[in-house]
Design a protein around this motif. Structure first.
Motif, PDB file in Angstrom:
ATOM      1  N   GLY A 152       0.823  -1.206   0.000  1.00 16.17           N
ATOM      2  CA  GLY A 152       0.000   0.000   0.000  1.00 16.17           C
ATOM      3  C   GLY A 152       0.855   1.252   0.000  1.00 16.17           C
ATOM      4  N   THR A 153       1.699   1.388   1.010  1.00 16.04           N
ATOM      5  CA  THR A 153       2.638   2.500   1.128  1.00 16.04           C
ATOM      6  C   THR A 153       3.954   1.971   1.667  1.00 16.04           C
ATOM      7  N   LEU A 154       5.039   2.378   1.051  1.00 18.57           N
ATOM      8  CA  LEU A 154       6.368   2.082   1.575  1.00 18.57           C
ATOM      9  C   LEU A 154       6.729   3.160   2.588  1.00 18.57           C
ATOM     10  N   HIS A 155       7.074   2.745   3.795  1.00 20.14           N
ATOM     11  CA  HIS A 155       7.484   3.664   4.852  1.00 20.14           C
ATOM     12  C   HIS A 155       8.997   3.540   5.006  1.00 20.14           C
ATOM     13  N   ALA A 156       9.732   4.605   4.664  1.00 23.41           N
ATOM     14  CA  ALA A 156      11.188   4.507   4.607  1.00 23.41           C
ATOM     15  C   ALA A 156      11.847   5.672   5.320  1.00 23.41           C
ATOM     16  N   MET A 157      13.043   5.397   5.830  1.00 26.08           N
ATOM     17  CA  MET A 157      13.900   6.449   6.354  1.00 26.08           C
ATOM     18  C   MET A 157      15.038   6.625   5.366  1.00 26.08           C
ATOM     19  N   ALA A 189       4.175   3.668  -5.994  1.00 24.14           N
ATOM     20  CA  ALA A 189       3.177   4.717  -6.217  1.00 24.14           C
ATOM     21  C   ALA A 189       2.933   5.546  -4.970  1.00 24.14           C
ATOM     22  N   SER A 190       3.307   5.015  -3.803  1.00 23.18           N
ATOM     23  CA  SER A 190       3.079   5.732  -2.545  1.00 23.18           C
ATOM     24  C   SER A 190       4.235   5.448  -1.585  1.00 23.18           C
ATOM     25  N   ILE A 191       4.958   6.495  -1.226  1.00 20.48           N
ATOM     26  CA  ILE A 191       6.094   6.378  -0.315  1.00 20.48           C
ATOM     27  C   ILE A 191       5.950   7.439   0.771  1.00 20.48           C
ATOM     28  N   GLN A 192       6.061   7.009   2.022  1.00 24.82           N
ATOM     29  CA  GLN A 192       6.128   7.958   3.132  1.00 24.82           C
ATOM     30  C   GLN A 192       7.578   7.992   3.591  1.00 24.82           C
TER      31      GLN A 192
END
Length: 313
Positions: A152-157, A189-192
């Motif tokens: 859904g969304t990749l959550h990355a630092m 398509a969605s990255i936080q």
């Protein structure tokens, strides 16, 4: 009840900040960590395996972990820093559980393949949290072109909006494997994204950590021991550790698990500088409303402090 939990996959390089984030996820009653992939970064990937196994033991969890990339996709291997200690966990091998007591059990299969398989097999989507170099995530995109669509969304630092923390231009995670970061920034398509500047803006006083460390629980004592060197450096006025506690990776974990903590972000597209040697690994943002990247700006630190404290009790 268990079926309603958020399914989470963690890709990390298991330094001190990853360890704090892992404790939040592994002690949460709202998420189910289905797999952990290991990547080089803060320390060599073989040491990452030992560190993750130690955190799993500390949290009394049995989660399959998979060996991942030992170096960047192209270019020379990166030399780990000693900011997190030579072992990545603050050089506190005797903290309970002691490092000598840990038996590393790796699940069979390559991290990038197993990550892609888990995403494809998860109805409703898999939450992916990536807090190290992007190598495993990029390889999963190449192994299975449909992989990003299953997240859904990749959550990355990673990345820096203006000034890096390893070069004047580049942040550590993106600098470790710029080609992988470029693949990831263009495939999802969605990255936080929590940048280096966002980490600096959303910090906590060291006194918070000191007060939590006195709780007397096993996880609190472990945190106090492993974070001890950094806290002592902060007390001594070290340029790298003075000021507030710059949390980094736990912010990424918590923003993924509890979206309510995100109070402001900016939409952007992002490309990674690959050609100019001096700027290699630089994240170049084009801020626009249609960009796939939500660059985090501010977070609800009171709530975040509460969740960090709960993970140590």
């Amino acid at each position: 009840m268990g079926s309603s939990k958020q399914k989470v996959w963690i890709d990390c390089d298991a330094g001190l900040d990853d360890a704090q984030g892992l404790m939040v996820a592994l002690t949460s009653d709202t998420c189910d960590v289905v797999g952990i992939s290991l990547v080089f970064g803060n320390v060599a990937v073989s040491q990452v395996a030992k560190n993750v196994a130690r955190i799993l033991t500390l949290c009394d969890r049995d989660v399959p972990m998979y060996m991942g990339a030992e170096g960047q996709m192209l270019g020379e291997p990166m030399k780990p820093t000693d900011f997190h200690g030579t072992d990545g966990l603050g050089d506190a091998p005797d903290a309970d559980p002691p490092a000598s007591s840990i038996h590393v059990r790796l699940a069979p299969g390559a991290a990038c393949v197993k990550m892609a398989e888990a995403a494809a097999a998860t109805p409703g989507g898999l939450t992916l949290i990536a807090t190290g170099p992007m190598t495993n995530v990029a390889l999963a995109c190449l192994v299975d072109p449909a992989f990003p669509s299953h997240i859904g969304t990749l959550h990355a630092m990673g990345g820096a909006e203006e000034k890096g923390n390893v070069t004047p231009y580049a942040e550590w995670n993106f600098h470790c494997d710029p080609e992988a970061a470029q693949v990831v920034m263009t495939k999802f398509a969605s990255i936080q994204l929590l940048t280096w500047e966002a980490s600096l803006r959303n910090s906590l006083p060291w006194d918070r950590l000191r007060s939590w460390s006195k709780k007397g629980t096993q996880r609190a004592k472990f945190s106090a021991a492993t974070m001890g060197a950094l806290m002592r450096e902060a007390d001594a006025g070290s340029p790298e550790s003075s000021g507030d506690w710059v949390i980094c990776d736990p912010l990424t974990f918590i923003a993924a698990l509890d979206p309510s903590v995100v109070t402001a972000g900016r939409r952007a597209s992002c490309r990674i500088e690959l050609r100019e040697p001096e700027r290699r690994g630089q994240s170049v943002f084009l801020f626009n409303s249609d960009g796939p990247v939500q660059v985090l700006q501010s977070l609800e630190m009171t709530r975040i402090a509460t969740l960090l404290e709960q993970s140590l009790t």
